[in-house]
Design a protein around this motif. Sequence first.
Motif, PDB file in Angstrom:
ATOM      1  N   ALA A   1       1.041  -1.246  -0.032  1.00  0.00           N
ATOM      2  CA  ALA A   1      -0.053   0.105  -0.057  1.00  0.00           C
ATOM      3  C   ALA A   1       0.974   1.211   0.019  1.00  0.00           C
ATOM      4  O   ALA A   1       0.558   2.294  -0.800  1.00  0.00           O
ATOM      5  CB  ALA A   1      -0.961  -0.045   1.024  1.00  0.00           C
ATOM      6  N   GLN A   2       1.979   1.150   0.928  1.00  0.00           N
ATOM      7  CA  GLN A   2       2.738   2.368   0.858  1.00  0.00           C
ATOM      8  C   GLN A   2       3.549   2.595  -0.492  1.00  0.00           C
ATOM      9  O   GLN A   2       3.596   3.876  -0.890  1.00  0.00           O
ATOM     10  CB  GLN A   2       3.808   2.065   2.038  1.00  0.00           C
ATOM     11  CG  GLN A   2       4.785   3.450   2.203  1.00  0.00           C
ATOM     12  CD  GLN A   2       5.698   3.288   3.278  1.00  0.00           C
ATOM     13  OE1 GLN A   2       5.872   2.380   3.865  1.00  0.00           O
ATOM     14  NE2 GLN A   2       6.821   4.253   3.476  1.00  0.00           N
TER      15      GLN A   2
ATOM     16  N   THR B   1       1.546   6.785  -7.017  1.00  0.00           N
ATOM     17  CA  THR B   1       0.419   7.435  -7.406  1.00  0.00           C
ATOM     18  C   THR B   1       1.173   9.166  -7.181  1.00  0.00           C
ATOM     19  O   THR B   1       0.715   9.820  -8.150  1.00  0.00           O
ATOM     20  CB  THR B   1      -0.871   7.486  -6.438  1.00  0.00           C
ATOM     21  OG1 THR B   1      -1.230   5.938  -6.665  1.00  0.00           O
ATOM     22  CG2 THR B   1      -1.943   8.330  -6.694  1.00  0.00           C
ATOM     23  N   ARG B   2       1.805   9.488  -6.171  1.00  0.00           N
ATOM     24  CA  ARG B   2       2.185  10.817  -5.988  1.00  0.00           C
ATOM     25  C   ARG B   2       3.316  11.086  -7.097  1.00  0.00           C
ATOM     26  O   ARG B   2       3.159  12.287  -7.626  1.00  0.00           O
ATOM     27  CB  ARG B   2       2.861  11.004  -4.543  1.00  0.00           C
ATOM     28  CG  ARG B   2       1.600  10.991  -3.479  1.00  0.00           C
ATOM     29  CD  ARG B   2       2.321  11.687  -2.174  1.00  0.00           C
ATOM     30  NE  ARG B   2       3.803  10.936  -1.900  1.00  0.00           N
ATOM     31  CZ  ARG B   2       3.814  10.156  -1.089  1.00  0.00           C
ATOM     32  NH1 ARG B   2       2.901   9.546  -0.297  1.00  0.00           N
ATOM     33  NH2 ARG B   2       4.943   9.621  -0.794  1.00  0.00           N
TER      34      ARG B   2
ATOM     35  N   GLN C   1       2.513   1.692  -3.538  1.00  0.00           N
ATOM     36  CA  GLN C   1       1.354   2.142  -4.463  1.00  0.00           C
ATOM     37  C   GLN C   1       0.982   3.913  -4.158  1.00  0.00           C
ATOM     38  O   GLN C   1       0.800   4.415  -5.184  1.00  0.00           O
ATOM     39  CB  GLN C   1       0.064   1.525  -4.411  1.00  0.00           C
ATOM     40  CG  GLN C   1       0.196  -0.002  -4.568  1.00  0.00           C
ATOM     41  CD  GLN C   1       0.245  -0.082  -6.286  1.00  0.00           C
ATOM     42  OE1 GLN C   1       0.189   0.724  -6.937  1.00  0.00           O
ATOM     43  NE2 GLN C   1      -0.003  -1.271  -6.598  1.00  0.00           N
ATOM     44  N   GLU C   2       1.029   4.210  -3.118  1.00  0.00           N
ATOM     45  CA  GLU C   2       0.982   5.628  -2.703  1.00  0.00           C
ATOM     46  C   GLU C   2       1.958   6.460  -3.260  1.00  0.00           C
ATOM     47  O   GLU C   2       1.638   7.473  -3.893  1.00  0.00           O
ATOM     48  CB  GLU C   2       0.706   6.084  -1.018  1.00  0.00           C
ATOM     49  CG  GLU C   2       0.183   7.325  -0.590  1.00  0.00           C
ATOM     50  CD  GLU C   2       0.475   7.290   0.714  1.00  0.00           C
ATOM     51  OE1 GLU C   2       0.327   8.625   1.070  1.00  0.00           O
ATOM     52  OE2 GLU C   2       0.100   6.287   1.396  1.00  0.00           O
ATOM     53  N   VAL C   3       3.299   5.848  -3.126  1.00  0.00           N
ATOM     54  CA  VAL C   3       4.258   6.759  -3.770  1.00  0.00           C
ATOM     55  C   VAL C   3       4.288   6.710  -5.456  1.00  0.00           C
ATOM     56  O   VAL C   3       4.463   7.990  -5.685  1.00  0.00           O
ATOM     57  CB  VAL C   3       5.709   6.085  -3.115  1.00  0.00           C
ATOM     58  CG1 VAL C   3       6.880   6.719  -3.803  1.00  0.00           C
ATOM     59  CG2 VAL C   3       5.712   6.362  -1.670  1.00  0.00           C
TER      60      VAL C   3
ATOM     61  N   SER D   1       1.477  11.757 -10.488  1.00  0.00           N
ATOM     62  CA  SER D   1       1.124  13.175 -10.499  1.00  0.00           C
ATOM     63  C   SER D   1       2.155  14.089 -10.819  1.00  0.00           C
ATOM     64  O   SER D   1       1.989  15.155 -11.348  1.00  0.00           O
ATOM     65  CB  SER D   1       0.259  13.298  -9.275  1.00  0.00           C
ATOM     66  OG  SER D   1      -0.358  14.488  -9.255  1.00  0.00           O
TER      67      SER D   1
END
Length: 243
Positions: A113-114, A120-121, A116-118, A124
């Motif tokens: 999860a961590q 995503t950022r 994937q969050e990185v 962007s």
Amino acid sequence: MIRSEVDALRAAMVRAPLDPAWAPFEAAMLVRTAARPGICRSPGTRPTVHHPRPETWAGEPGLLAEFDTDAAAQRLVSTLAAIAPSAAVDSGYQGGRHRYEIHRVTVAPEAGAQVQEVLTRSASAGATALRTVAVVPAGSAAPTAASRRRRELVIAAAAWRAALLAVGPGRGGPDGLAVRVGDPWSASTLLRAADLLRVPVRAVRRPGGQLLTVDGRTALGALVHVVTGGTGAPVAARVGLVG
């Protein structure tokens, strides 16, 4: 491009220099332009045609992506070195009568999860940088503008390198290549990156996404040069783009 030329290009892209600041963006593009986990390609099909398979990635929080080439998987692991040093490639074969290679990139389940969050950022941030490009005026020696221009070229090259490794290159005519991208965000990012690289690209809607095609020896040679980090002269010669 014939098979040997595609293999040479993939090998050169895997060896391309990696910018630590934008490696996570390249990783994000590799994951997003690849078919969603649970979809792979059989070796007997064109590179841009995907086939669903029954396995899914539900319940596998550590699975980031699946590819049909080891080159794409290894490049993803390299781009994840700073944010997911535990990333690894699990390679094998699947399918029944028609078997195909599959290369899965995974991280520790608790880190999925961590990571994937990185990603995503990072996706962007890269897309924003491409939209806010700073053009250096002719004759300008402003170091800040020149530095920003170099940065944006690095980002644009990373976007196309990721797409070519993840879902291509497919045939785009006698002197071209193509990639089929299912994710609308990835397609628009690649088109913006191509504009920045001054590489003309045709976009045509196809079932499941958009087909992005680069035609012509000049355009193909320019793209090969940037996605290989300027180390693609032997590849360009092999493809017949240079004398």
